[in-house]
Design an enzyme around this catalytic site. Structure first.
Site, mmCIF file in Angstrom:
data_model
loop_
_atom_site.group_PDB
_atom_site.id
_atom_site.type_symbol
_atom_site.label_atom_id
_atom_site.label_comp_id
_atom_site.label_asym_id
_atom_site.label_seq_id
_atom_site.Cartn_x
_atom_site.Cartn_y
_atom_site.Cartn_z
ATOM 1 N N CYS A 102 68.923 37.749 -52.982
ATOM 2 C CA CYS A 102 68.328 36.878 -51.880
ATOM 3 C C CYS A 102 69.256 36.134 -51.104
ATOM 4 O O CYS A 102 70.132 36.528 -50.578
ATOM 5 C CB CYS A 102 67.072 36.337 -52.390
ATOM 6 S SG CYS A 102 65.892 35.580 -51.018
ATOM 7 N N HIS A 106 63.565 40.299 -54.865
ATOM 8 C CA HIS A 106 63.868 39.846 -56.262
ATOM 9 C C HIS A 106 63.699 40.610 -57.304
ATOM 10 O O HIS A 106 62.500 40.681 -57.995
ATOM 11 C CB HIS A 106 62.902 38.758 -56.112
ATOM 12 C CG HIS A 106 63.417 37.687 -55.371
ATOM 13 N ND1 HIS A 106 64.072 36.686 -55.776
ATOM 14 C CD2 HIS A 106 63.095 37.287 -53.908
ATOM 15 C CE1 HIS A 106 64.157 35.654 -54.699
ATOM 16 N NE2 HIS A 106 63.653 36.209 -53.610
ATOM 17 N N GLU A 112 64.723 40.203 -60.332
ATOM 18 C CA GLU A 112 64.518 39.666 -61.598
ATOM 19 C C GLU A 112 62.868 39.244 -61.729
ATOM 20 O O GLU A 112 62.284 39.167 -62.810
ATOM 21 C CB GLU A 112 65.161 38.111 -61.617
ATOM 22 C CG GLU A 112 64.391 37.103 -60.731
ATOM 23 C CD GLU A 112 64.622 37.294 -59.280
ATOM 24 O OE1 GLU A 112 65.115 38.160 -58.640
ATOM 25 O OE2 GLU A 112 64.021 36.258 -58.589
#
Ligand code: MN
Length: 245
Positions: free
Chosen positions: A116, A220, A222
């Protein structure tokens, strides 16, 4: 040996027990993603000394890979643009330290993953610019429909066949978790765009054209337990560890 993944860690005001203080803060999902993939997650808190090349090189020499995580807007002064009226929070000191760590990682030939804001940092470091606010980005945009949530903020990206991003994602049509209101505008030198949003064409991944492993993703991984992107960084770092030491 577990590959050591350094995570450039910001200061944020955090609350715990009876305290509300500036703290070095990384969301646990980044740590878990590195650890699940077999990496040793190491936090690199802000340190102005890293603005000195030798100090940054020394810090990076302890690592096998570098992870640049999400966060606030980059200061547009860093890419020579005036502040847009829809710009949000900025942390110029964080920009400077992360740019220094990124430069050191590239000098050292370390695998780097930017997530990001981290992808945007990779682009700005290479002389690129950012679009400071995607139309409708605040609440109803495709890339950030709801603030502070990952669920419900998914969209599709098309990844270029044969690219590092495709290799890392394991597929070329990829559903991503999205939470951004800025995007790459002018592409930095030596980078290529290897993924785009399927509907509006917003750049969703950039990678180094002539570097062993430099990848930025606008989404994202994660926050997506099915994603193999962070594991790909750990695997690349494992390789660089075997070659380097
Ligand atoms: Mn997006």
């Amino acid at each position: 040996m577990r590959p050591v993944i350094g995570i450039a860690t910001p200061l944020e005001t955090a609350r715990w027990a009876v305290w509300e203080l500036p703290a070095a803060l990384v969301a646990q999902n980044y740590l878990q993603a590195v650890q699940r993939a077999g990496g040793l997650a190491v936090l690199l808190p802000p340190d102005d000394r890293h603005l000195d090349e030798r100090a940054a090189d020394e810090a990076v020499s302890l690592l096998d890979g570098l992870l640049l995580i999400g966060g606030p807007d980059l200061d547009p002064a860093g890419y020579g643009a005036p502040l847009h009226r829809d710009a949000e929070e900025r942390q110029p000191e964080r920009d400077r330290v992360e740019l220094a760590l990124l430069a050191a990682a590239r000098r050292g030939g370390l695998p780097v993953l930017g997530i990001c804001r981290g992808m945007q940092l990779i682009n700005v470091a290479a002389g690129g610019t950012l679009k400071q606010h995607l139309d409708g980005g605040r609440t109803d945009g495709r890339h950030r429909r709801a603030l502070g949530a990952f669920a419900g903020n998914e969209h599709e990206v098309e990844i270029e066949q044969g690219s590092l991003a495709a290799q890392a994602a394991g597929e070329t049509r990829h559903t991503v978790v999205s939470h951004h209101h800025q995007a790459v505008d002018r592409l930095g030198n030596g980078l290529s765009v290897s993924a785009r949003d399927t509907e509006d064409g917003v750049p969703e991944a950039v990678e180094g054209e002539s570097e062993p492993w430099l990848l930025g993703v606008q989404w994202h991984p994660e926050a997506d337990e099915t994603s193999s992107i962070i594991a790909a960084l750990v695997d690349a770092a494992r390789g660089s560890d075997e070659n380097g030491s």
